[in-house]
Design an enzyme around this catalytic site. Sequence first.
Site, PDB file in Angstrom:
ATOM      1  N   HIS A 104       0.467  -1.303  -0.490  1.00  0.00           N
ATOM      2  CA  HIS A 104      -0.255   0.490  -0.039  1.00  0.00           C
ATOM      3  C   HIS A 104       0.452   1.337  -0.049  1.00  0.00           C
ATOM      4  O   HIS A 104       1.972   0.650   1.231  1.00  0.00           O
ATOM      5  CB  HIS A 104      -1.003   0.296   1.388  1.00  0.00           C
ATOM      6  CG  HIS A 104      -0.195   0.105   2.313  1.00  0.00           C
ATOM      7  ND1 HIS A 104       0.492   1.469   3.233  1.00  0.00           N
ATOM      8  CD2 HIS A 104       0.233  -0.724   3.569  1.00  0.00           C
ATOM      9  CE1 HIS A 104       0.260   1.657   4.415  1.00  0.00           C
ATOM     10  NE2 HIS A 104       0.171  -0.656   4.538  1.00  0.00           N
ATOM     11  N   ASP A 106      -0.363   4.281   1.114  1.00  0.00           N
ATOM     12  CA  ASP A 106      -0.736   5.498   1.115  1.00  0.00           C
ATOM     13  C   ASP A 106      -0.383   5.049   2.941  1.00  0.00           C
ATOM     14  O   ASP A 106       0.524   4.486   3.135  1.00  0.00           O
ATOM     15  CB  ASP A 106      -2.295   5.260   2.228  1.00  0.00           C
ATOM     16  CG  ASP A 106      -2.683   3.565   2.861  1.00  0.00           C
ATOM     17  OD1 ASP A 106      -2.229   2.723   1.831  1.00  0.00           O
ATOM     18  OD2 ASP A 106      -3.819   3.431   3.137  1.00  0.00           O
ATOM     19  N   ASP A 137       5.905   1.924   7.127  1.00  0.00           N
ATOM     20  CA  ASP A 137       5.088   1.365   7.066  1.00  0.00           C
ATOM     21  C   ASP A 137       4.401   2.364   5.540  1.00  0.00           C
ATOM     22  O   ASP A 137       4.316   3.227   5.847  1.00  0.00           O
ATOM     23  CB  ASP A 137       4.154   0.841   8.587  1.00  0.00           C
ATOM     24  CG  ASP A 137       2.851   0.771   7.836  1.00  0.00           C
ATOM     25  OD1 ASP A 137       2.482   0.427   6.621  1.00  0.00           O
ATOM     26  OD2 ASP A 137       1.672   1.458   9.078  1.00  0.00           O
ATOM     27  N   GLU A 171      -5.319   1.498   2.684  1.00  0.00           N
ATOM     28  CA  GLU A 171      -4.745   0.568   3.497  1.00  0.00           C
ATOM     29  C   GLU A 171      -5.339   0.320   4.952  1.00  0.00           C
ATOM     30  O   GLU A 171      -5.481   0.871   5.532  1.00  0.00           O
ATOM     31  CB  GLU A 171      -3.499  -0.335   3.496  1.00  0.00           C
ATOM     32  CG  GLU A 171      -3.189  -1.816   4.032  1.00  0.00           C
ATOM     33  CD  GLU A 171      -2.837  -1.318   5.953  1.00  0.00           C
ATOM     34  OE1 GLU A 171      -2.836  -2.415   5.542  1.00  0.00           O
ATOM     35  OE2 GLU A 171      -2.319   0.195   6.048  1.00  0.00           O
ATOM     36  N   GLU A 172      -4.714   2.009   4.779  1.00  0.00           N
ATOM     37  CA  GLU A 172      -4.635   2.402   6.491  1.00  0.00           C
ATOM     38  C   GLU A 172      -6.201   2.687   7.234  1.00  0.00           C
ATOM     39  O   GLU A 172      -6.278   3.385   7.833  1.00  0.00           O
ATOM     40  CB  GLU A 172      -3.746   4.202   6.451  1.00  0.00           C
ATOM     41  CG  GLU A 172      -1.912   3.334   5.969  1.00  0.00           C
ATOM     42  CD  GLU A 172      -2.226   3.113   7.249  1.00  0.00           C
ATOM     43  OE1 GLU A 172      -2.466   1.842   8.581  1.00  0.00           O
ATOM     44  OE2 GLU A 172      -0.209   2.163   7.565  1.00  0.00           O
ATOM     45  N   GLU A 195       5.175  -6.561   4.081  1.00  0.00           N
ATOM     46  CA  GLU A 195       4.247  -5.146   5.646  1.00  0.00           C
ATOM     47  C   GLU A 195       5.516  -5.468   6.301  1.00  0.00           C
ATOM     48  O   GLU A 195       6.066  -6.665   6.342  1.00  0.00           O
ATOM     49  CB  GLU A 195       3.395  -5.253   6.394  1.00  0.00           C
ATOM     50  CG  GLU A 195       2.032  -4.750   5.654  1.00  0.00           C
ATOM     51  CD  GLU A 195       1.580  -3.433   5.864  1.00  0.00           C
ATOM     52  OE1 GLU A 195       2.426  -3.028   6.215  1.00  0.00           O
ATOM     53  OE2 GLU A 195       0.186  -3.984   5.295  1.00  0.00           O
TER      54      GLU A 195
END
Length: 426
Positions: A104, A106, A137, A171-172, A195
């Site tokens: 991801h 974002d 992350d 994703e967040e 991740e």
Amino acid sequence: MTPSDNQKRIIEAVDAGFDAQLATTRAFVAIPSTRGAEAPCQDMIGDLLHARGYEVDDWHIDIDDLKDLRGFGPITHDFSRARSVVGTYRPSRSAGRSLILQGHCDVVPAGPLELWDTPPFSPVVRDGRMYGRGALDMKSGTIGALYALEAIKAAGFMPTARIHFQSVIEEESTGVGALSTLQRGYRADACFIPEPTGGRMVRAQVGVIWFRLKVRGHPVHVAHATSGSNAIMAAYHLIEALQKLEAEWNARAASDHHFKTLVHPINFNPGIIKGGDWASSVPAWCDVDCRIAILPGWSVADCQKEILACVAHAARDHRFLSNNPPEVEWSGFLSEGYELANAADAEAAFGTAYSAVYGGAVQDLVFTALTDTRFYGLNYNIPSLCFGASGEALHGFNEYVDLASLRQATKATALFIAEWCGLEKA
Ligand SMILES: [Zn+2]
């Protein structure tokens, strides 16, 4: 286990490409891709994939296509620029098992800049670490997966199975980016998400529910505040009630197969509070954005009912809230927990890769956050592994990825691709 000759060549290729990998990672981390602002990241990934000869699919996400799918979370913000980007590699000869590699792009907001030692979107490499929002992350993981594929090529091999390299958003907050790739039709025999897991394999992860408490009342002058219509104080009353629900859910978690090993797996977090207009006016409104975890196997709908009942019950006891019932709005994640399942083959392939890089067997991680793996596992029974580098302060200040761990995780990713997809000489 000692690496085979092919494994050694791939490991050496990761080392040889690591400076270039870091330069690309640094450029990717420099993009302030908070929610709604991911487009420059998606442009960059599209360019990287084009330059490497992948077939690139770059599309706008339409919420109407997703809203009835399992795991969809409501979108309450501007979504007009939301895109997914997938690069596909097709082998000349298909012999192995297909794979989705996903990251991801974002990142969560940086917060007050004065709490950072160096600016969050000007990544700095120092003492074997890269600092920056998203460095850990999970931008280093996404770029790491791309360079894992590069290393296989540089070592003189080509995978013998279809590979989709997927860059997703949201994703967040909801996971709709990952969901959109499934809706678009992307499938594989396994999914791998790098991740930052600290070199461990996610065995089980929580689900998450987001909701907004909305308290509304009558504004009066502060001189009459004892009339009790302070919306901020009323919101605190609801927060305290939800902390009791959190305690109840943690007691329930004590009988969970995986999560019983943790002291406090369910975390309730009032994450944003807004309210009031003036220091000398009793606040007439307060909004609190909340997050709470649930465990694998718990029904999202049942947990939503419990949240509503908890808020309604707390409001009944309260002088102000009983006359001004608070509202609960679902404001993002409505996600189930996920326990790795149906993954023996994928885990065996990863185990081979892991032991060649790290030695020994990979340890499990029981994760009190969520990842996008759930959509692949729960919606389509695609075994979905989550493994990556270590570092500190994801979602915090001075976030960093440890570069030695990133190098190792990139090697393990490359060897897993080799093991799972199969290789032939280029
Ligand atoms: Zn992440």
